[in-house]
Design a protein around this motif. Structure first.
Motif, PDB file in Angstrom:
ATOM      1  N   LEU A  10      -1.849  65.958  19.691  1.00  0.00           N
ATOM      2  CA  LEU A  10      -0.955  64.959  20.553  1.00  0.00           C
ATOM      3  C   LEU A  10      -0.892  65.513  21.991  1.00  0.00           C
ATOM      4  CD1 LEU A  10       1.956  64.941  17.860  1.00  0.00           C
ATOM      5  CD2 LEU A  10       0.466  63.398  18.424  1.00  0.00           C
ATOM      6  N   GLU A  11      -0.870  64.745  22.786  1.00  0.00           N
ATOM      7  CA  GLU A  11      -0.676  64.815  24.218  1.00  0.00           C
ATOM      8  C   GLU A  11       0.597  64.201  24.856  1.00  0.00           C
ATOM      9  OE1 GLU A  11      -4.291  63.708  26.311  1.00  0.00           O
ATOM     10  OE2 GLU A  11      -5.579  65.065  24.769  1.00  0.00           O
ATOM     11  N   MET A  14       1.200  60.017  25.121  1.00  0.00           N
ATOM     12  CA  MET A  14       0.646  59.226  23.887  1.00  0.00           C
ATOM     13  C   MET A  14       1.633  58.485  23.421  1.00  0.00           C
ATOM     14  SD  MET A  14      -2.071  61.635  21.697  1.00  0.00           S
ATOM     15  CE  MET A  14      -3.113  60.740  21.445  1.00  0.00           C
ATOM     16  N   THR A  15       1.205  57.297  22.781  1.00  0.00           N
ATOM     17  CA  THR A  15       2.363  56.438  22.225  1.00  0.00           C
ATOM     18  C   THR A  15       2.383  56.746  20.856  1.00  0.00           C
ATOM     19  OG1 THR A  15       2.158  54.607  23.959  1.00  0.00           O
ATOM     20  CG2 THR A  15       3.145  54.000  21.564  1.00  0.00           C
ATOM     21  N   GLU A  30       6.676  57.169  24.065  1.00  0.00           N
ATOM     22  CA  GLU A  30       5.712  58.207  24.563  1.00  0.00           C
ATOM     23  C   GLU A  30       6.009  59.612  24.309  1.00  0.00           C
ATOM     24  OE1 GLU A  30       4.372  57.195  28.704  1.00  0.00           O
ATOM     25  OE2 GLU A  30       4.584  55.247  28.126  1.00  0.00           O
ATOM     26  N   VAL A  58      -0.174  57.849  15.536  1.00  0.00           N
ATOM     27  CA  VAL A  58      -0.586  57.679  16.745  1.00  0.00           C
ATOM     28  C   VAL A  58      -0.614  56.123  16.862  1.00  0.00           C
ATOM     29  CG1 VAL A  58      -2.177  58.028  18.896  1.00  0.00           C
ATOM     30  CG2 VAL A  58      -1.342  59.893  17.486  1.00  0.00           C
ATOM     31  N   SER A  61      -4.191  52.128  21.620  1.00  0.00           N
ATOM     32  CA  SER A  61      -3.746  51.593  22.888  1.00  0.00           C
ATOM     33  C   SER A  61      -4.299  50.074  22.983  1.00  0.00           C
ATOM     34  CB  SER A  61      -4.757  52.373  24.200  1.00  0.00           C
ATOM     35  OG  SER A  61      -6.003  52.082  23.571  1.00  0.00           O
ATOM     36  N   GLU A  66      -8.076  53.759  19.387  1.00  0.00           N
ATOM     37  CA  GLU A  66      -7.181  54.865  19.447  1.00  0.00           C
ATOM     38  C   GLU A  66      -7.026  55.527  20.901  1.00  0.00           C
ATOM     39  OE1 GLU A  66      -6.805  59.034  17.160  1.00  0.00           O
ATOM     40  OE2 GLU A  66      -6.853  57.200  15.870  1.00  0.00           O
ATOM     41  N   GLN A  67      -6.154  56.125  21.180  1.00  0.00           N
ATOM     42  CA  GLN A  67      -5.836  56.694  22.406  1.00  0.00           C
ATOM     43  C   GLN A  67      -6.696  58.049  22.395  1.00  0.00           C
ATOM     44  OE1 GLN A  67      -1.656  57.081  23.697  1.00  0.00           O
ATOM     45  NE2 GLN A  67      -1.281  55.789  21.922  1.00  0.00           N
ATOM     46  N   ARG A  69      -7.772  61.548  23.222  1.00  0.00           N
ATOM     47  CA  ARG A  69      -7.361  63.169  22.935  1.00  0.00           C
ATOM     48  C   ARG A  69      -7.702  64.348  23.968  1.00  0.00           C
ATOM     49  NH1 ARG A  69      -5.559  62.975  16.746  1.00  0.00           N
ATOM     50  NH2 ARG A  69      -5.708  60.713  16.427  1.00  0.00           N
TER      51      ARG A  69
END
Length: 69
Positions: A10-11, A14-15, A30, A58, A61, A66-67, A69
């Motif tokens: 996780l960052e 991130m949604t 977020e 997660v 996007s 996927e967003q 990482r």
């Protein structure tokens, strides 16, 4: 048992979708801060909205990917 994202995955920004309790609807938002270490029940996070809970997934996007990482 489902496999949930680990804290290291996780960052900030991130949604994600979190669960605040067994009887409550999931919340999307977020990530502001990762609060806990790895846990089989999901990583604890605080969202930018102030809500806290365990990450269930997660959210991809825009565009369906996927967003990063």
């Amino acid at each position: 048992m489902p496999e949930y994202p680990r804290p290291r995955e996780l960052e900030r920004g991130m949604t994600v979708e979190i669960e605040q309790g067994h009887d409550k609807e999931p919340i999307r938002g977020e990530v502001a801060t990762v609060l806990g270490e790895a846990d089989p029940n999901g990583a604890d996070v605080k969202l930018k909205s102030g809500a806290e809970g365990r990450v269930r997934r997660v959210v991809p996007s825009e565009g369906g990917r996927e967003q990063p990482r």
